[in-house]
Write a protein that holds these residues in place. Structure first.
Motif, PDB file in Angstrom:
ATOM      1  N   SER A 160      27.862  69.000  36.524  1.00  0.00           N
ATOM      2  CA  SER A 160      28.861  69.859  37.153  1.00  0.00           C
ATOM      3  C   SER A 160      28.146  70.904  37.996  1.00  0.00           C
ATOM      4  CB  SER A 160      29.742  70.532  36.092  1.00  0.00           C
ATOM      5  OG  SER A 160      28.947  71.313  35.209  1.00  0.00           O
ATOM      6  N   LEU A 161      28.888  71.561  38.848  1.00  0.00           N
ATOM      7  CA  LEU A 161      28.333  72.612  39.702  1.00  0.00           C
ATOM      8  C   LEU A 161      28.635  73.993  39.118  1.00  0.00           C
ATOM      9  CD1 LEU A 161      29.341  71.264  43.244  1.00  0.00           C
ATOM     10  CD2 LEU A 161      27.249  70.835  41.959  1.00  0.00           C
ATOM     11  N   PRO A 162      27.710  74.936  39.290  1.00  0.00           N
ATOM     12  CA  PRO A 162      26.401  74.795  39.932  1.00  0.00           C
ATOM     13  C   PRO A 162      25.377  74.157  38.998  1.00  0.00           C
ATOM     14  CG  PRO A 162      26.698  77.057  39.187  1.00  0.00           C
ATOM     15  CD  PRO A 162      27.996  76.342  38.908  1.00  0.00           C
ATOM     16  N   CYS A 163      24.518  73.319  39.559  1.00  0.00           N
ATOM     17  CA  CYS A 163      23.453  72.666  38.791  1.00  0.00           C
ATOM     18  C   CYS A 163      22.314  73.666  38.582  1.00  0.00           C
ATOM     19  CB  CYS A 163      22.948  71.446  39.539  1.00  0.00           C
ATOM     20  SG  CYS A 163      21.547  70.634  38.758  1.00  0.00           S
ATOM     21  N   PRO A 164      21.859  73.869  37.344  1.00  0.00           N
ATOM     22  CA  PRO A 164      20.812  74.866  37.076  1.00  0.00           C
ATOM     23  C   PRO A 164      19.525  74.649  37.854  1.00  0.00           C
ATOM     24  CG  PRO A 164      21.826  74.145  35.023  1.00  0.00           C
ATOM     25  CD  PRO A 164      22.349  73.247  36.107  1.00  0.00           C
ATOM     26  N   MET A 165      19.113  73.375  38.059  1.00  0.00           N
ATOM     27  CA  MET A 165      17.810  73.134  38.662  1.00  0.00           C
ATOM     28  C   MET A 165      17.734  73.586  40.119  1.00  0.00           C
ATOM     29  SD  MET A 165      17.427  69.012  39.357  1.00  0.00           S
ATOM     30  CE  MET A 165      17.945  68.507  37.726  1.00  0.00           C
ATOM     31  N   VAL A 166      18.879  73.780  40.750  1.00  0.00           N
ATOM     32  CA  VAL A 166      18.888  74.278  42.128  1.00  0.00           C
ATOM     33  C   VAL A 166      18.454  75.745  42.185  1.00  0.00           C
ATOM     34  CG1 VAL A 166      20.364  74.629  44.154  1.00  0.00           C
ATOM     35  CG2 VAL A 166      20.708  72.639  42.705  1.00  0.00           C
TER      36      VAL A 166
END
Length: 313
Positions: free
Chosen positions: A220-226
């Motif tokens: 789901s958004l937001p993706c932590p790795m971004v």
């Protein structure tokens, strides 16, 4: 710390800003090639030129990362790290510049135990095997190679080597299962779990280039790795995602700009803003959210096409 706890900890206290502080964790890809072809991996699905990261470039990135406060470096991403002939030099340099925790994941089907011993003596802090089956027949069907007995033997060797050497490193195994392999994988976990630090078992997730009707979990958004992890590919790109096998989410060429500049680049900022707005339509991130099968365009077409053009050279 176990893999499960590390995942949970890295998901906490994320700075959800278009330009967050530079992360403490970096994935540095020694090689984007792989000697296996697992059914739920996209490594062989796209026409990207297979290559090893040049050692001088790897050293420079590690020096930049240490200066920016990176504390952990994972030496893998889309490929098999032991395909890089100078992997031990990368590990040694990471320690020399002050990286506190260095880890990798290997399928165990390449290199020799002497290569494992070398990277461990150079300062590797944890070694993870990716073993996606619990028996010989399942292994060949999933991995595409008949390496099951060799890999299990190497896992036993690693357990024994830690006892004999008295080196302080962690041993992990991760296994991705599908319905037909689940029972054997859990049986193997029961056999080895007490001898290592964690045997991490999980189902499949959406991967671009791989068709699967058996997804265990999505995103789901937001993706932590971004926001909290850096990915540096063997091509020398900063990439948003560890599941991007065609550089559709490459945002900067690190042979031309610094790590700090790439992290705050307009291209990366734009991706984060889309995550914060809950809008991944048209970029690869939407594939993960939808569970696969979604059309997307590269965020930097030139970077993606450059690596595909190189594949034909």
């Amino acid at each position: 710390m176990s893999i499960t706890k590390r995942i949970k900890e890295n998901g906490k206290n994320i700075s959800l800003n278009p330009v967050p502080g530079f992360p403490k964790v970096m994935m540095l890809e020694p090689s984007n090639a792989c000697n296996h072809a697992c059914k739920f991996c996209g490594n062989h699905s796209f026409g990207i030129r297979k290559m090893n990261m040049p050692l001088p470039f790897a050293k420079d990135i590690l020096e930049q990362a240490a200066a920016l406060g990176v504390q952990e470096v994972g030496l893998y991403l889309r490929g098999e790290p032991f395909l890089h002939p100078q992997l031990v030099d990368i590990v040694r340099h990471a320690k020399a510049v002050g990286i506190g925790y260095i880890y990798l994941s290997s399928n165990g089907g390449v290199g020799k135990t002497g290569d494992y011993e070398a990277v461990l003596n150079a300062g590797l802090d944890s070694f993870k095997f990716s073993i996606n089956a619990g028996c010989k027949a399942d292994y060949k069907a999933i991995h595409g190679k008949d390496d099951f007995e060799k890999v299990v033997e190497r896992l036993r060797w690693l357990i024994d080597y830690r006892k004999k050497s008295q080196l302080n490193f962690k041993i992990y195994v991760s296994s991705t299962y599908v319905a037909e392999t689940r029972e054997a994988i859990f049986a193997m976990r029961d056999e080895f779990a007490s001898q290592i630090d964690e045997y991490y078992v999980h189902g499949t997730c959406p991967v671009p280039g791989v068709e699967s009707a058996e997804l265990d979990h999505g995103f789901s958004l937001p993706c932590p790795m971004v926001f909290n992890r850096v990915h540096v590919t063997a091509e020398g790109y900063m990439n948003v995602c560890c599941f991007d096998f065609e550089n559709a989410l490459a945002v900067a060429d690190l042979t031309k700009v610094s790590l700090a500049e790439a992290w705050a680049s307009p291209m990366f900022v734009s991706v984060r803003e889309r995550h914060l707005a809950g809008n991944a339509k048209g970029i690869m991130c939407g594939n993960c959210v939808a569970g696969g099968g979604v059309a997307y365009e590269p965020v930097d077409k030139e970077l993606m096409l450059r690596s595909k053009r190189n594949a034909k050279d």
